[in-house]
Scaffold this motif. Structure first.
Motif, PDB file in Angstrom:
ATOM      1  N   GLY A 135       0.995  -1.353   0.013  1.00 47.23           N
ATOM      2  CA  GLY A 135      -0.029  -0.001  -0.110  1.00 47.23           C
ATOM      3  C   GLY A 135       0.992   1.301   0.059  1.00 47.23           C
ATOM      4  N   SER A 136       1.966   1.177   0.853  1.00 52.54           N
ATOM      5  CA  SER A 136       2.664   2.654   0.880  1.00 52.54           C
ATOM      6  C   SER A 136       3.423   2.857  -0.362  1.00 52.54           C
ATOM      7  CB  SER A 136       3.495   2.588   2.100  1.00 52.54           C
ATOM      8  OG  SER A 136       4.166   1.204   2.186  1.00 52.54           O
ATOM      9  N   SER A 137       3.961   1.423  -1.024  1.00 53.44           N
ATOM     10  CA  SER A 137       4.362   1.720  -2.297  1.00 53.44           C
ATOM     11  C   SER A 137       3.700   1.899  -3.269  1.00 53.44           C
ATOM     12  CB  SER A 137       5.442   0.223  -2.527  1.00 53.44           C
ATOM     13  OG  SER A 137       6.104  -0.097  -1.391  1.00 53.44           O
ATOM     14  N   TYR A 138       2.352   1.577  -3.305  1.00 53.41           N
ATOM     15  CA  TYR A 138       1.464   2.111  -4.197  1.00 53.41           C
ATOM     16  C   TYR A 138       1.445   3.620  -4.086  1.00 53.41           C
ATOM     17  CZ  TYR A 138      -3.260   2.100  -6.722  1.00 53.41           C
ATOM     18  OH  TYR A 138      -4.278   2.395  -7.460  1.00 53.41           O
ATOM     19  N   LEU A 139       1.225   4.140  -3.171  1.00 52.09           N
ATOM     20  CA  LEU A 139       1.346   5.604  -2.813  1.00 52.09           C
ATOM     21  C   LEU A 139       2.601   6.378  -3.477  1.00 52.09           C
ATOM     22  CD1 LEU A 139      -0.057   5.982   0.734  1.00 52.09           C
ATOM     23  CD2 LEU A 139      -1.254   6.574  -1.456  1.00 52.09           C
ATOM     24  N   ALA A 140       3.867   5.661  -3.387  1.00 49.07           N
ATOM     25  CA  ALA A 140       4.987   6.066  -3.819  1.00 49.07           C
ATOM     26  C   ALA A 140       4.828   6.000  -5.438  1.00 49.07           C
ATOM     27  CB  ALA A 140       6.282   5.145  -3.505  1.00 49.07           C
ATOM     28  N   GLY A 141       4.495   4.981  -5.972  1.00 48.67           N
ATOM     29  CA  GLY A 141       3.889   4.869  -7.487  1.00 48.67           C
ATOM     30  C   GLY A 141       3.223   6.046  -8.041  1.00 48.67           C
ATOM     31  N   ILE A 142       2.169   6.462  -7.149  1.00 50.69           N
ATOM     32  CA  ILE A 142       1.180   7.607  -7.486  1.00 50.69           C
ATOM     33  C   ILE A 142       2.026   8.850  -7.675  1.00 50.69           C
ATOM     34  CG2 ILE A 142      -0.654   9.062  -6.485  1.00 50.69           C
ATOM     35  CD1 ILE A 142      -2.071   6.400  -5.556  1.00 50.69           C
ATOM     36  N   ILE A 143       2.863   9.127  -6.653  1.00 46.55           N
ATOM     37  CA  ILE A 143       3.641  10.275  -6.725  1.00 46.55           C
ATOM     38  C   ILE A 143       4.725  10.310  -7.738  1.00 46.55           C
ATOM     39  CG2 ILE A 143       5.761  11.367  -5.371  1.00 46.55           C
ATOM     40  CD1 ILE A 143       4.314  10.563  -2.757  1.00 46.55           C
ATOM     41  N   ALA A 144       5.356   9.020  -8.057  1.00 47.86           N
ATOM     42  CA  ALA A 144       6.200   8.905  -9.162  1.00 47.86           C
ATOM     43  C   ALA A 144       5.572   9.347 -10.511  1.00 47.86           C
ATOM     44  CB  ALA A 144       7.080   7.533  -9.024  1.00 47.86           C
ATOM     45  N   ALA A 145       4.392   8.891 -10.662  1.00 57.06           N
ATOM     46  CA  ALA A 145       3.631   9.345 -11.844  1.00 57.06           C
ATOM     47  C   ALA A 145       3.339  10.672 -12.025  1.00 57.06           C
ATOM     48  CB  ALA A 145       2.502   8.205 -12.054  1.00 57.06           C
ATOM     49  N   ASP A 146       3.263  11.319 -10.947  1.00 56.60           N
ATOM     50  CA  ASP A 146       2.815  12.639 -10.896  1.00 56.60           C
ATOM     51  C   ASP A 146       4.228  13.656 -11.031  1.00 56.60           C
ATOM     52  OD1 ASP A 146       0.717  14.838 -10.112  1.00 56.60           O
ATOM     53  OD2 ASP A 146       2.364  15.190  -8.904  1.00 56.60           O
ATOM     54  N   GLU A 147       5.194  13.030 -10.467  1.00 54.62           N
ATOM     55  CA  GLU A 147       6.491  13.845 -10.614  1.00 54.62           C
ATOM     56  C   GLU A 147       7.398  13.579 -12.098  1.00 54.62           C
ATOM     57  OE1 GLU A 147       7.543  16.278  -8.135  1.00 54.62           O
ATOM     58  OE2 GLU A 147       5.590  16.040  -7.984  1.00 54.62           O
ATOM     59  N   THR A 148       7.182  12.518 -12.570  1.00 54.62           N
ATOM     60  CA  THR A 148       7.935  12.204 -13.744  1.00 54.62           C
ATOM     61  C   THR A 148       7.706  13.330 -15.032  1.00 54.62           C
ATOM     62  OG1 THR A 148       8.813  10.652 -15.443  1.00 54.62           O
ATOM     63  CG2 THR A 148       6.694  10.391 -14.568  1.00 54.62           C
ATOM     64  N   ASP A 149       8.669  13.865 -15.616  1.00 60.17           N
ATOM     65  CA  ASP A 149       8.473  14.564 -16.862  1.00 60.17           C
ATOM     66  C   ASP A 149       9.134  13.692 -17.995  1.00 60.17           C
ATOM     67  OD1 ASP A 149       7.994  16.856 -15.451  1.00 60.17           O
ATOM     68  OD2 ASP A 149      10.028  17.395 -15.071  1.00 60.17           O
ATOM     69  N   THR A 150      10.040  12.732 -17.841  1.00 61.50           N
ATOM     70  CA  THR A 150      10.401  11.938 -19.001  1.00 61.50           C
ATOM     71  C   THR A 150       9.435  10.767 -19.055  1.00 61.50           C
ATOM     72  OG1 THR A 150      11.794  10.491 -17.476  1.00 61.50           O
ATOM     73  CG2 THR A 150      12.795  12.566 -18.309  1.00 61.50           C
ATOM     74  N   GLY A 151       8.633  10.030 -18.208  1.00 59.94           N
ATOM     75  CA  GLY A 151       7.944   9.188 -18.328  1.00 59.94           C
ATOM     76  C   GLY A 151       8.668   7.939 -18.177  1.00 59.94           C
ATOM     77  N   LYS A 152       9.850   7.874 -17.330  1.00 60.70           N
ATOM     78  CA  LYS A 152      10.744   6.745 -16.902  1.00 60.70           C
ATOM     79  C   LYS A 152      11.100   7.089 -15.435  1.00 60.70           C
ATOM     80  CE  LYS A 152      13.028   6.358 -21.510  1.00 60.70           C
ATOM     81  NZ  LYS A 152      14.137   6.067 -22.047  1.00 60.70           N
ATOM     82  N   VAL A 153      10.374   5.869 -14.899  1.00 63.03           N
ATOM     83  CA  VAL A 153      10.738   5.742 -13.359  1.00 63.03           C
ATOM     84  C   VAL A 153      11.466   4.521 -12.873  1.00 63.03           C
ATOM     85  CG1 VAL A 153       8.750   7.295 -12.788  1.00 63.03           C
ATOM     86  CG2 VAL A 153       8.336   4.881 -12.893  1.00 63.03           C
ATOM     87  N   ALA A 154      11.924   4.447 -11.636  1.00 56.44           N
ATOM     88  CA  ALA A 154      12.593   3.024 -11.521  1.00 56.44           C
ATOM     89  C   ALA A 154      12.277   2.786 -10.081  1.00 56.44           C
ATOM     90  CB  ALA A 154      13.958   3.121 -11.853  1.00 56.44           C
ATOM     91  N   VAL A 155      12.581   1.531  -9.688  1.00 53.61           N
ATOM     92  CA  VAL A 155      12.932   0.955  -8.386  1.00 53.61           C
ATOM     93  C   VAL A 155      14.219   0.408  -8.241  1.00 53.61           C
ATOM     94  CG1 VAL A 155      11.968  -0.568  -6.511  1.00 53.61           C
ATOM     95  CG2 VAL A 155      10.541   0.249  -8.154  1.00 53.61           C
ATOM     96  N   LEU A 156      15.025   0.803  -7.289  1.00 53.70           N
ATOM     97  CA  LEU A 156      16.223   0.483  -6.818  1.00 53.70           C
ATOM     98  C   LEU A 156      16.338  -0.401  -5.760  1.00 53.70           C
ATOM     99  CD1 LEU A 156      19.262   0.097  -7.639  1.00 53.70           C
ATOM    100  CD2 LEU A 156      19.749   2.319  -6.642  1.00 53.70           C
ATOM    101  N   ALA A 157      16.261  -1.731  -5.932  1.00 55.65           N
ATOM    102  CA  ALA A 157      16.153  -2.549  -4.601  1.00 55.65           C
ATOM    103  C   ALA A 157      17.382  -3.224  -4.070  1.00 55.65           C
ATOM    104  CB  ALA A 157      15.387  -3.660  -5.124  1.00 55.65           C
ATOM    105  N   GLY A 158      17.617  -3.622  -2.990  1.00 50.16           N
ATOM    106  CA  GLY A 158      18.905  -4.091  -2.329  1.00 50.16           C
ATOM    107  C   GLY A 158      19.079  -5.382  -3.147  1.00 50.16           C
ATOM    108  N   ARG A 159      18.099  -6.139  -3.237  1.00 52.75           N
ATOM    109  CA  ARG A 159      18.432  -7.471  -3.861  1.00 52.75           C
ATOM    110  C   ARG A 159      16.853  -8.109  -4.096  1.00 52.75           C
ATOM    111  NH1 ARG A 159      19.721 -12.093   0.435  1.00 52.75           N
ATOM    112  NH2 ARG A 159      19.485 -13.217  -1.769  1.00 52.75           N
ATOM    113  N   ASP A 160      16.991  -9.238  -4.759  1.00 52.16           N
ATOM    114  CA  ASP A 160      15.695  -9.750  -5.365  1.00 52.16           C
ATOM    115  C   ASP A 160      15.349 -10.711  -4.205  1.00 52.16           C
ATOM    116  OD1 ASP A 160      13.739 -10.780  -7.001  1.00 52.16           O
ATOM    117  OD2 ASP A 160      14.937 -11.556  -8.510  1.00 52.16           O
TER     118      ASP A 160
END
Length: 324
Positions: A135-160
């Protein structure tokens, strides 16, 4: 003769004083805390430590802390206090400590063993707090969609792993709800737990993402995220969503928000339960609905607050669906 009597009396008083001091030390409950990683990550471990210090201000107990950097190789610490006493509880923090936590619980069947963010423990002396982060990551995604100008966003995770997968799925779902043609890239710092404390390596990955047009990165990599934030501070147009603690202090102009695990509150609560004699075994989910997770907006990006307020219920419902 009188002088000898005074000397003897003084010696007796010293022995009595030392006995009282020693007895006071031994009489205090001993709390052992084992971290997966070290302090100073401005993220997962530091948040847990804040909860410990808050508990120390409220209750009288002795603390022993251990940092485990390689849970698969490092043995469990000897749970013996400075005066040879056994702990009143053991608190383990971090998913890499799942096996260690179970081993300690099995070897000490009357000892309360509490694990945060690990696999569920088994036993009448165990308690596991798990943090659904969809849920909180879903909110992060909403923010990313709102803030991106290039249309490219990413998740940088510690490991899989399964824990990271929940962050990634929630974030991707939040991005995709926008209806825009946006791309979500997933990158991993490492293939083992070193991915949570490799800031230089994480910064290098962020550099590559930025070079490919990514302008919003959600860091889910513990202490490694500090490297990403430092890189963003020197890179025009790159915004960061932090994790575990409010990381806006590390980059007031680039960290737009931080996804939280309210570890400080949970650590305080769990220590309190043992100190007050209310320890209850079992497994608890503490996500968005339970206030175990959430998101905090950097005041410099205050326009996002109303966006999140409007979508909070939607994110909570999405997390509840993900649990079923």
């Amino acid at each position: 003769m009188k002088l000898l009597s005074i000397v003897i009396l003084l010696c007796l008083l010293i022995v009595l004083f030392c006995s009282l001091v020693s007895g006071d030390t031994v009489s205090k409950p001993l709390v052992d805390v084992i971290y997966s990683g070290g302090k100073g990550d401005h993220s997962f471990i530091d948040s847990s430590y804040r909860g410990l210090t808050q508990a120390e201000e409220t209750f009288s107990f002795t603390t022993q802390e251990y940092s485990i950097m390689n849970a698969s190789a490092d043995p469990a610490p000897e749970l013996i206090g400075p005066a040879g006493e056994t702990p009143s509880m053991v608190l383990l923090v971090g998913s890499p400590l799942s096996t260690m936590a179970q081993t300690i619980a099995d070897s000490n069947p009357t000892l309360p063993v509490i694990a945060l963010d690990t696999d569920p423990l088994v036993g009448d002396n165990t308690r596991t707090i798990m943090f659904p982060m969809y849920g909180s990551s879903y909110l992060a995604g909403i923010i990313a969609a709102d803030e991106t100008d290039t249309g490219k966003v990413a998740v940088l995770a510690g490991r899989d792993n399964a824990l990271m997968s929940e962050f990634i799925k929630g974030f991707s779902a939040g991005v995709n709800q926008s209806g825009r043609e946006l791309s979500v890239t997933t990158a991993y710092v490492a293939d083992d737990n070193s991915g949570y404390w490799s800031p230089d390596k994480a910064a290098a990955i962020a550099r590559n993402l930025s070079a490919n047009g990514t302008d919003v990165i959600f860091t889910v990599a513990g202490g490694s995220g500090t490297g990403v934030i430092e890189y963003a501070r020197n890179t025009s147009g790159l915004k960061i969503i932090g994790v575990d603690s409010d990381q806006s202090v590390l980059g007031p102009d680039v960290v737009v928000a931080s996804v939280l695990k309210n570890l400080d509150q949970v650590v305080y609560r769990e220590i309190s339960s043992v100190m007050e004699g209310n320890f209850t075994p079992g497994t608890e989910l503490s996500g968005l609905a339970e206030n175990g997770s959430g998101i905090v907006i950097n005041p410099n990006f205050g326009n996002l607050s109303s966006l999140i307020a409007d979508r909070y219920g939607e994110a909570t419902e999405a997390e509840n669906r993900s649990r079923s």
